[in-house]
Design an enzyme around this catalytic site. Structure first.
Site, PDB file in Angstrom:
ATOM      1  N   LYS A  50     -30.540   1.661 -39.033  1.00  0.00           N
ATOM      2  CA  LYS A  50     -29.900   2.860 -39.572  1.00  0.00           C
ATOM      3  C   LYS A  50     -30.849   3.503 -40.562  1.00  0.00           C
ATOM      4  O   LYS A  50     -31.659   2.816 -41.186  1.00  0.00           O
ATOM      5  CB  LYS A  50     -28.611   2.489 -40.304  1.00  0.00           C
ATOM      6  CG  LYS A  50     -27.652   3.640 -40.438  1.00  0.00           C
ATOM      7  CD  LYS A  50     -26.932   3.846 -39.124  1.00  0.00           C
ATOM      8  CE  LYS A  50     -25.790   4.801 -39.208  1.00  0.00           C
ATOM      9  NZ  LYS A  50     -24.883   4.630 -38.068  1.00  0.00           N
TER      10      LYS A  50
HETATM   11  N1  GLU Z   1     -24.710   7.202 -35.410  1.00  0.00           N
HETATM   12  C1  GLU Z   1     -23.970   6.725 -34.303  1.00  0.00           C
HETATM   13  C2  GLU Z   1     -23.292   5.413 -34.628  1.00  0.00           C
HETATM   14  O1  GLU Z   1     -23.057   5.094 -35.774  1.00  0.00           O
HETATM   15  C3  GLU Z   1     -24.805   6.673 -33.026  1.00  0.00           C
HETATM   16  C4  GLU Z   1     -25.965   5.751 -33.055  1.00  0.00           C
HETATM   17  C5  GLU Z   1     -26.869   5.854 -31.827  1.00  0.00           C
HETATM   18  O2  GLU Z   1     -26.507   6.534 -30.889  1.00  0.00           O
HETATM   19  O3  GLU Z   1     -27.918   5.230 -31.856  1.00  0.00           O
HETATM   20  O4  GLU Z   1     -22.900   4.680 -33.768  1.00  0.00           O
END
Ligand code: GLU
Length: 427
Positions: A117
């Site tokens: 993240k």
């Molecule tokens: N930000 C989204 C989540 O928390 C998508 C993450 C992604 O597609 O890699 O799942």
């Protein structure tokens, strides 16, 4: 939405620290699995935490320095995967928790990724388009050494979307001197994005709702739904749920909430938000306070905004029979216990909002193959994964006599632990 979100991580009471919230559920699930204490340490600890300075020349000529993070929690199962958020309250503990949740989320839906993240501390509402582009590009180049299609593949998250991913892909491609679409997902379709990606998280919410109401013996027409958030997850989730026959009685954004017991016309509400940039003033519903949403009469509550919304202070007021976590971490660990005692079923974030990363996986596969799927193929493969993952979580929860949340953690951690065992510890 909550003053808690505006506090720095150090000032947060333990209940609201997302990393501690993740760790508490992790320990409970690990106890069920009888996981070795050493393996627990390995799986709980982020593999890498990077903090970067992002100097940007602002439109008024002044130089500003923003702080950015990228945390790679675990890459045993594949490249790290997870979004990048732009928000004033981004902090390292939050990014660490969100990265760990990505590891468990990818494992729950069994896509071959670990968890990562990223985030930049900034307030996008106060930034121009040019400033946002500079922040995105400089952030990309600052984390360049640790990302890549086989290493770590970012995506959109809170306050980021297609255009940020396009800038990200372009900056990375300029550095590696070839167009590399698979370095990031959630891109515009013209740049290697996948059909169905924008709607995927909301569609996933709708698909798990379908499974959740079966457990309650209800049909969509019998369910009133309260949705917190009207963005990519809440807005699209509400729209798709209305299409299925549910009655959406309340929805909110960062400025306020609206309520109409007879049911809202969601496409019309979303068109209003697009035009006015906020829900406030929507003429065909009653304006209510955001905190009143949680205690509205309804069958389903969909928190799809930010963390720490259902807490030990308000969990006893929730009237819904089913909570579907569109957001990451909307329920604290203390609130989990209250909801469980009250017999309220919670479809946990790492399952309920996994539709987004599932279609991100499809996008990455399509980019690498150079062969693109129809929207029908994307949606039917998503549906198949969401319903089989729901069934696997439900079965695990039944076997261990736990909530769906702990069932999802047991399933996810068990899979990561098994891969870790097979790979061994490199020394
Ligand atoms: N930000 C989204 C989540 O928390 C998508 C993450 C992604 O597609 O890699 O799942």
């Amino acid at each position: 939405m909550t003053t808690v979100a505006a506090m720095s991580a150090e000032a947060l009471p333990a209940e609201f620290n997302p990393f501690l919230a993740m760790a508490e559920r992790f320990e409970t699930a690990s106890d069920h699995l009888g996981l070795d204490p050493g393996v627990r340490k390995v799986l709980k600890t982020p593999d890498r935490e990077l903090t970067v300075a992002i100097p940007v020349q602002m439109d008024d000529g002044r130089l500003e320095v923003f702080t950015g993070y990228r945390v790679q929690h675990n890459f045993s199962r594949g490249p790290c995967k997870g979004g990048i958020r732009f928000a004033p309250d981004v902090n390292l503990d939050e990014v660490k928790a969100l990265a760990a949740w990505m590891t468990w989320k990818c494992s729950v839906v069994d896509v071959p990724f670990g968890g990562g993240k990223g985030g930049v501390i900034c307030d996008p509402r106060t930034l121009s388009e040019a400033e946002l582009e500079k922040i995105t590009r400089r952030y990309t180049s600052a984390i360049m050494d640790i990302i890549g299609p086989d290493r770590d593949v970012p995506a959109p998250d809170v306050n980021t979307g297609e255009k940020h991913m396009a800038w990200f892909m372009d900056t990375y491609s300029m550095h590696v001197r070839r167009t590399c679409t698979a370095v990031v997902t959630g891109k515009p379709i013209q740049l290697g994005g996948s059909k169905g990606r924008t709607e995927a998280t909301g569609r996933g919410v709708m698909l798990v709702a379908r499974e959740g109401i079966k457990k309650l013996g209800l049909r969509p027409e019998q369910c009133r739904v309260v949705v917190q958030g009207s963005g990519n997850v809440g807005g699209i989730g509400a729209m798709l749920m209305q299409r299925e026959g549910y009655k959406i009685v309340s929805i909110s954004d960062m400025y306020g909430a609206i309520y109409e017991p007879k049911g809202l016309d969601i496409p019309e509400v979303l068109a209003y938000v697009r035009e006015k940039k906020r829900l406030t003033g929507y003429p065909k519903a009653q304006a209510i306070k955001q905190e009143e949403q949680l205690s509205l009469d309804c069958e389903i509550l969909v928190p799809a905004a930010t963390e720490n919304q259902i807490t030990s202070k308000n969990a006893d007021k929730v009237k819904a029979k089913l909570v579907i976590e569109g957001a990451n971490g909307p329920t604290t660990a203390a609130a989990d216990k209250i909801l469980e005692k009250r017999g309220i079923i919670v479809v946990p974030d790492i399952l309920a909002n996994a539709g987004g990363v599932t279609v991100s996986y499809f996008e990455w596969v399509q980019d690498r193959a150079g062969f693109f799927w129809t929207e029908e193929t994307v949606n039917s493969r998503l549906e198949q994964i969401m319903s089989s993952s729901f069934a696997a979580v439900d079965e695990t929860a039944k076997k261990h006599k736990t909530s769906l949340r702990i069932g999802a953690y047991i399933l996810a951690i068990g899979r990561v632990a098994e891969v870790y065992r097979l790979r061994g510890t490199y020394a």
